[in-house]
Design a protein around this motif. Structure first.
Motif, PDB file in Angstrom:
ATOM      1  N   GLY B  40       0.788  -1.216   0.000  1.00  0.00           N
ATOM      2  CA  GLY B  40       0.000   0.000   0.000  1.00  0.00           C
ATOM      3  C   GLY B  40       0.820   1.264   0.000  1.00  0.00           C
ATOM      4  O   GLY B  40       2.042   1.242   0.168  1.00  0.00           O
ATOM      5  N   GLU B  41       0.123   2.370  -0.243  1.00  0.00           N
ATOM      6  CA  GLU B  41       0.729   3.683  -0.064  1.00  0.00           C
ATOM      7  C   GLU B  41      -0.238   4.535   0.715  1.00  0.00           C
ATOM      8  O   GLU B  41      -1.460   4.335   0.662  1.00  0.00           O
ATOM      9  CB  GLU B  41       1.015   4.346  -1.420  1.00  0.00           C
ATOM     10  N   GLY B  42       0.299   5.510   1.419  1.00  0.00           N
ATOM     11  CA  GLY B  42      -0.555   6.398   2.202  1.00  0.00           C
ATOM     12  C   GLY B  42       0.288   7.508   2.808  1.00  0.00           C
ATOM     13  O   GLY B  42       1.372   7.818   2.302  1.00  0.00           O
ATOM     14  N   TRP B  43      -0.203   8.084   3.883  1.00  0.00           N
ATOM     15  CA  TRP B  43       0.542   9.134   4.573  1.00  0.00           C
ATOM     16  C   TRP B  43       1.952   8.710   4.928  1.00  0.00           C
ATOM     17  O   TRP B  43       2.877   9.516   4.906  1.00  0.00           O
ATOM     18  CB  TRP B  43      -0.169   9.450   5.895  1.00  0.00           C
TER      19      TRP B  43
ATOM     20  N   LYS E  23      -0.746   4.904 -10.198  1.00  0.00           N
ATOM     21  CA  LYS E  23      -0.363   6.282 -10.533  1.00  0.00           C
ATOM     22  C   LYS E  23      -1.604   7.126 -10.868  1.00  0.00           C
ATOM     23  O   LYS E  23      -1.761   8.246 -10.377  1.00  0.00           O
ATOM     24  CB  LYS E  23       0.610   6.265 -11.717  1.00  0.00           C
ATOM     25  N   GLU E  24      -2.470   6.554 -11.677  1.00  0.00           N
ATOM     26  CA  GLU E  24      -3.711   7.260 -12.029  1.00  0.00           C
ATOM     27  C   GLU E  24      -4.511   7.606 -10.774  1.00  0.00           C
ATOM     28  O   GLU E  24      -4.981   8.739 -10.603  1.00  0.00           O
ATOM     29  CB  GLU E  24      -4.609   6.365 -12.908  1.00  0.00           C
ATOM     30  N   ILE E  25      -4.680   6.598  -9.905  1.00  0.00           N
ATOM     31  CA  ILE E  25      -5.503   6.791  -8.711  1.00  0.00           C
ATOM     32  C   ILE E  25      -4.971   7.937  -7.866  1.00  0.00           C
ATOM     33  O   ILE E  25      -5.720   8.840  -7.466  1.00  0.00           O
ATOM     34  CB  ILE E  25      -5.520   5.475  -7.878  1.00  0.00           C
ATOM     35  N   LEU E  26      -3.671   7.931  -7.631  1.00  0.00           N
ATOM     36  CA  LEU E  26      -3.091   8.995  -6.797  1.00  0.00           C
ATOM     37  C   LEU E  26      -3.200  10.344  -7.505  1.00  0.00           C
ATOM     38  O   LEU E  26      -3.484  11.362  -6.874  1.00  0.00           O
ATOM     39  CB  LEU E  26      -1.640   8.669  -6.444  1.00  0.00           C
ATOM     40  N   TYR E  33      -3.806   3.850  -1.168  1.00  0.00           N
ATOM     41  CA  TYR E  33      -4.500   2.673  -1.709  1.00  0.00           C
ATOM     42  C   TYR E  33      -3.859   1.436  -1.094  1.00  0.00           C
ATOM     43  O   TYR E  33      -2.774   1.515  -0.504  1.00  0.00           O
ATOM     44  CB  TYR E  33      -4.387   2.626  -3.240  1.00  0.00           C
ATOM     45  N   SER E  34      -4.525   0.304  -1.237  1.00  0.00           N
ATOM     46  CA  SER E  34      -3.958  -0.967  -0.835  1.00  0.00           C
ATOM     47  C   SER E  34      -4.117  -1.938  -1.994  1.00  0.00           C
ATOM     48  O   SER E  34      -5.134  -1.907  -2.685  1.00  0.00           O
ATOM     49  CB  SER E  34      -4.677  -1.523   0.403  1.00  0.00           C
ATOM     50  N   ALA E  35      -3.122  -2.782  -2.199  1.00  0.00           N
ATOM     51  CA  ALA E  35      -3.158  -3.679  -3.344  1.00  0.00           C
ATOM     52  C   ALA E  35      -2.765  -5.079  -2.924  1.00  0.00           C
ATOM     53  O   ALA E  35      -1.911  -5.265  -2.061  1.00  0.00           O
ATOM     54  CB  ALA E  35      -2.196  -3.180  -4.425  1.00  0.00           C
ATOM     55  N   SER E  36      -3.405  -6.076  -3.533  1.00  0.00           N
ATOM     56  CA  SER E  36      -3.013  -7.458  -3.252  1.00  0.00           C
ATOM     57  C   SER E  36      -3.217  -8.291  -4.507  1.00  0.00           C
ATOM     58  O   SER E  36      -3.881  -7.873  -5.449  1.00  0.00           O
ATOM     59  CB  SER E  36      -3.829  -8.036  -2.102  1.00  0.00           C
ATOM     60  N   ARG E  37      -2.632  -9.467  -4.497  1.00  0.00           N
ATOM     61  CA  ARG E  37      -2.694 -10.320  -5.667  1.00  0.00           C
ATOM     62  C   ARG E  37      -3.897 -11.237  -5.585  1.00  0.00           C
ATOM     63  O   ARG E  37      -4.154 -11.817  -4.540  1.00  0.00           O
ATOM     64  CB  ARG E  37      -1.414 -11.153  -5.718  1.00  0.00           C
ATOM     65  N   ARG E  57      -5.775  -6.641  -7.063  1.00  0.00           N
ATOM     66  CA  ARG E  57      -6.999  -6.052  -6.515  1.00  0.00           C
ATOM     67  C   ARG E  57      -6.582  -4.794  -5.772  1.00  0.00           C
ATOM     68  O   ARG E  57      -5.843  -4.855  -4.787  1.00  0.00           O
ATOM     69  CB  ARG E  57      -7.649  -7.053  -5.557  1.00  0.00           C
ATOM     70  N   ILE E  58      -7.022  -3.655  -6.262  1.00  0.00           N
ATOM     71  CA  ILE E  58      -6.635  -2.375  -5.651  1.00  0.00           C
ATOM     72  C   ILE E  58      -7.852  -1.775  -4.980  1.00  0.00           C
ATOM     73  O   ILE E  58      -8.914  -1.698  -5.602  1.00  0.00           O
ATOM     74  CB  ILE E  58      -6.117  -1.400  -6.731  1.00  0.00           C
ATOM     75  N   GLU E  59      -7.713  -1.390  -3.719  1.00  0.00           N
ATOM     76  CA  GLU E  59      -8.848  -0.709  -3.089  1.00  0.00           C
ATOM     77  C   GLU E  59      -8.393   0.635  -2.577  1.00  0.00           C
ATOM     78  O   GLU E  59      -7.288   0.782  -2.064  1.00  0.00           O
ATOM     79  CB  GLU E  59      -9.513  -1.559  -1.990  1.00  0.00           C
ATOM     80  N   THR E  60      -9.254   1.645  -2.747  1.00  0.00           N
ATOM     81  CA  THR E  60      -8.895   2.990  -2.293  1.00  0.00           C
ATOM     82  C   THR E  60     -10.132   3.683  -1.744  1.00  0.00           C
ATOM     83  O   THR E  60     -11.216   3.600  -2.322  1.00  0.00           O
ATOM     84  CB  THR E  60      -8.254   3.804  -3.432  1.00  0.00           C
ATOM     85  N   ILE E  61      -9.938   4.334  -0.606  1.00  0.00           N
ATOM     86  CA  ILE E  61     -11.027   5.072   0.029  1.00  0.00           C
ATOM     87  C   ILE E  61     -10.901   6.531  -0.372  1.00  0.00           C
ATOM     88  O   ILE E  61      -9.844   7.148  -0.141  1.00  0.00           O
ATOM     89  CB  ILE E  61     -10.948   4.950   1.556  1.00  0.00           C
TER      90      ILE E  61
END
Ligand SMILES: Nc1ncnc2c1ncn2[C@@H]1O[C@H](COP(=O)(O)O)[C@@H](O)[C@H]1O
Ligand SMILES: Nc1ncnc2c1ncn2[C@@H]1O[C@H](COP(=O)(O)O)[C@@H](O)[C@H]1O
Ligand SMILES: Nc1ncnc2c1ncn2[C@@H]1O[C@H](COP(=O)(O)O)[C@@H](O)[C@H]1O
Ligand code: NA
Ligand code: NA
Ligand code: NA
Lengths: 361, 100, 100, 361, 100, 361
Positions: B40-43, E23-26, E33-37, E57-61
């Protein structure tokens, strides 16, 4: 062997070249990546191999030679973080947490740099034997561990002590403790038991039970206890393939370093300079300490490498717990993207060169 | 088929916290949880490799009051010091007995 | 941008069931699914390592009737004998054609 | 050694048998599966080992012998995809994208098939030495690399060139580029920079920075630069265990192939025939090219294997980017479930047999 | 404890897209975001092994407008050419500052 | 060599010490953990290595010696679970499912314990040769497989049979079937085809296609078929490094055992006692069976170890399918946290000691 030759010997080893290839791979945005699990597996292999062999060598070496260099190692582990902290605060203007965390990394040691230093000296030995055979000084076909060969290494100061892995183990922990204590004193608040980071007890436990310390100490003891008989059972797996496995590990280290290179801008020129000059200063201290305590030239060089190397397994794990306010960008970039490649590529032959000068060999 | 409403609490945090967080969750009344590794990425910057640390994603299905106390605990003890993200959702489940 | 409502069914079960569950899901009308490995604790104790077995987390986006039949199938054939948890949520998606 | 013996020698190697066991395991629905990470680790190992050894061999071999076979390899890499494309479009009625993607796979090469070809020839060498010793032609106990042994290999055309791994590297990329260019010309639209797939630049970068090319070229250079001294440091890890690791890899390859077998129905009889006959034709071209350019019989056989083999690491990755409209079912099934097992089990001894005939040895 | 509403966007796509998508999301305004396989099956067939490719699987709040622009971007640039699935949900979170 | 020496030889091997270190690591809450994938990779390696070497040894050994010990192994595999079931039901008050599942585990075998038994005997051989050399009974420098060395092993009953891995394979499955059949008969309902657990056919398939059986049988055949030539190709990877890899595996086994120790309270003192006494009884039966069927002392000891060992790869997988109502806490804790460490640390030298007494050597 002169300095340029040693430089090339080191630079042209598959290990160092694999590291450089790893860096290049990230620069050209290759899709090459190592699975985490492979990284972990390689780390476990290297730590176990270093520990076992060190323990075995310790079991056949003379312990009375050990206590002076052992004390020197502890002293280096205490002095280096103090000096580092002072420099980082005074001239680098880092805050307490970051200065302490970086100091912890530079006082502690890198097992992989150590492994490469051993590999480098093994190659030096092989070369010196080859040269002696060509010069007719020893008979062709002399085995690498025959008395005549040992005499050749001896004459050139290459017959490094069997207890060097013990020094690696000894130097892992103290610097981290020293740096944490400094930071807590400096923050002039008794946060030793606060929620801000673990208590000192937590930190000690984390350090001693941390995987790198545990594997090193554990297998040092196992190697010592099971002795020659035990070592021979596992040597085909932990000894002969060591440099090959190290090659794979350094390829992965290159990939990680390459990704970190972008952070060089973020950390600023001061830390870049620190990451190069501090290791050289520590290495000098290490060589002198080695000479003073009666070590061989090779042993002193390895002690120098230990002093110069910055931790990136034990120290980051400890800092995440003990100094959560310190920024990983600083300490990881400094130890991984600056000091690690510097030691690997330039430092190792340089320290060897300095040791040759100081020992007058 | 009758469905019941429950809360799904998801916590994403640095993986060193996994044992502590799962212990907290179970002690606050959850009857189970599932955990997996995520990058992940974040603060706190990128956490995408073993060198930088990675994250754990814990999900647990619980009754609303338990969800609230889990979130409160996370907010109080972990958020100030660690890289943590938490959220809550409503889900439909089949067998209430399994979660209370 | 127009969004449509669909159901997201999530099943967490022992990993030996993965082939059977995914076959069931597709045969009941789902057009796809995603699966990943998770550790967990619950009624059946800890499932956190290869020795004890681990779990699989399967998620599938389906129309409501399909969601219902998947849940019914899981409740009937799997819940009585295996370590299984299932829940359903509403999600917004973009292209209906992909899921029906 | 006659054809039947060679056939058995190949078929009864642990590598080929492990592959067959893998296929059987999926057929009996075994729960045996390799973690992805293990697969990746084995791939990295094989590519690094092939590259390093190839580079080292290159460093001790005569480069002036190299340019003709090198050119022949490039020519094969250009001609095979063109012919393949034509056959697939004309007779197979495949659409532009699928024909191009399959052509790219057959023009490119499989490092594992190459590895098995080398392993096969090493076994042939060992057998010929054994036979010569039994026949009393050389003294018992002759070392495998003694001049007398080399003479035995030489006489039977088994002393393959040191630069073969360089041919593997050379043949990886061109066919993929050729196939992509054909497809873009044929689609008669200048979509080179469109969103439909990467631009040609993207594709080149993807190819050259792609993990298989990068590791092969990278370690070829590392092996070359670090030479004999470097090779000896890592050989205990990358040389002796090679065939053992290959056994594990082929077990995994068998598992994947077994899962793919069900797709055979989907791809239809034409592709099955193509996946068998095209390699044989390419192999013939390879042997002739090898003979024309003055290679040893063993070298020509390995060139034939390269020509016959279909890529399944570099090409699928490139096609996913460059030809996203092509269906993986076709190209993966053809290369993995048809051509790979065919080459491994029947092709290798067959091409050896053809080479023996053509070379008249 | 006060909770705020945010959108959770989940994207499941072929793993080669991970760097481009994150990159797009940010760049569209997500703060993390958090990502997993994950493995999966769908229109593009099975993606269950390294040979066939796997999925991420990328999830972002994110706040609602960001969620919309992410979905729009995915629909426009990725869905036509790649194996991609995306959905959006509403979640309750604690600290708004972390996500805007 | 007397019992104490053998005890120390076993206890001080790096393998056993690594296991103990793993247990300690969990006790001090170390962050050391093995990735799942590494565990799987090590398991695959060990099973393939045992199978291949066993097959090769079988190919060069006299099959007529094999059928009696083979029958003895089957008999042990049938009797042990029946006795275990009876004891667990009668004295342990376990319900049908748990008693059957535990019985299945104790009747089946542990490949890793087997591997350690082989490693232990290889060390015994090395020691006996060393002792003979020191005593002047054989010439210094005698190779480990020279006729003189073989005579030394022979005299001490250490020359274990080549077909032992076949016994391992034979004993994996029957006990599990027996235990399942018992439970179904006892539950006095014909649930053989009910939903309560797989049908008998499912279970057979699961067992024979289960990864441990498949790899063992598969590579036993591969090793047999590819013979000496095949074995020599892969031995540098599967033979020499075996004990080193086993060391890593046992470190991981120690970590898992350590985590299981907490469950000892849950399972109660009866199961702890059962997990120690049952193996000793089975081992005695194994030694006697070995002596009766004309095996060497070393062979009988290994048969004893097989009888004493409890499965933790094949049996748990089968029980999850066939006996889903049995609780993993019982069978895993018993086999992994009690019997496995007992056999490894105390059992192995103890059974050796008993065998020496019974054989009067
Ligand atoms: N907006 C977000 N959406 C999803 N995951 C997030 C988000 N922000 C942070 N994360 C995850 O939570 C971890 C810790 O977050 P942070 O404390 O912001 O660094 C990150 O490494 C991500 O895995
Ligand atoms: N309340 C819960 N929330 C989330 N996951 C759960 C919960 N209970 C059980 N699980 C998961 O479902 C698996 C099987 O559950 P159980 O049948 O309760 O043992 C567990 O190993 C967990 O991975
Ligand atoms: N209905 C669905 N539910 C959940 N995941 C899906 C669904 N359809 C597809 N996927 C996932 O998205 C990936 C790409 O989908 P597709 O483009 O349909 O092949 C698949 O490999 C699955 O991982
Ligand atoms: Na240092
Ligand atoms: Na080809
Ligand atoms: Na047993």
């Amino acid at each position: 062997m002169n300095a340029t030759q040693a430089m090339f010997l080191s630079l042209l080893s598959p290990m160092v070249l694999a590291f450089i290839l790893g860096v290049i791979a990230t620069r050209v945005k290759s899709d090459l990546k190592f699975p985490e699990e492979l990284y972990t597996a390689l780390t476990i292999y290297l730590l176990v191999a270093i520990g076992l062999k060190g323990g075995y060598k310790l079991s056949i070496s003379n312990l009375s030679d050990f206590w002076r260099p052992g004390l020197a190692a502890v002293a280096l582990g205490v002095v280096i973080p103090i000096v580092s902290y002072y420099v980082l605060r005074q001239f680098g203007k880092f805050n307490v947490w970051n200065a302490a965390a970086i100091a912890a990394h530079y006082g502690s040691v890198s097992a992989v740099t150590f492994g490469e230093a051993i590999a480098f000296h093994d190659t030096l030995k092989e070369e010196s034997l080859r040269a002696a055979i060509e010069a007719g000084a020893v008979a062709a076909g002399t085995a690498a561990d025959a008395p005549a060969a040992l005499a050749v290494y001896q004459a050139q100061g290459l017959n490094y002590e069997g207890f060097l892995p013990s020094l690696l183990t000894i130097m892992e922990v103290p610097a981290i403790l020293v740096a944490i204590i400094i930071s807590r004193l400096q923050a002039s608040e008794d946060s030793l038991s606060s929620d801000e980071g673990g208590t000192m007890g937590d930190v000690m436990r984390e350090l001693l039970a941390g995987k790198s310390t545990l594997l090193l100490i554990g297998f040092l003891i196992i190697g010592y206890v099971s002795g020659k008989r035990g070592w021979e059972q596992v040597a085909p797996w932990f000894d002969a393939p060591f440099r090959g496995v190290l090659t794979l590990f350094l390829l992965e280290a290159g990939l990680v370093t390459g990704r970190r290179l972008e952070d060089l801008k973020k950390v600023g020129p001061f830390l870049v300079g620190f990451g190069i000059l501090m290791p050289v200063a520590s290495a000098l201290a290490g060589i002198l300490a080695g000479k003073l305590t009666g070590m061989t030239m090779a042993g002193a060089t390895v002690l120098a490498v230990l002093a110069a190397s910055a931790s990136y397994i034990a120290a980051p794990a400890a800092c995440r717990v003990a100094l959560p306010k310190a920024s990983p960008t600083y300490y990881l970039t400094a130890s991984l993207a600056i000091t690690f490649p510097f030691n690997l590529i330039i430092g190792l032959p340089l320290y060897h060169f300095l040791a040759v000068k100081i020992y007058g060999l | 088929m009758q469905k019941f409403e429950m809360k799904l609490v998801v916590i994403i945090a640095e993986d060193e916290l996994e044992p502590r967080l799962t212990k907290e969750i179970l002690s606050l009344g959850a009857r189970g949880y599932s955990a997996s590794r995520v990058r992940g990425e974040g603060w706190h910057g990128a956490r995408k490799s073993e060198w930088e640390g990675e994250n754990v994603r814990i999900e647990t299905i619980v009754p609303e009051p338990v969800a609230d106390s889990i979130l409160a605990r996370v907010a109080e003890r972990y958020m100030p010091h660690f890289a943590v993200v938490a959220y809550v959702q409503t889900v439909g489940i089949l067998r209430v007995e399994k979660f209370v």
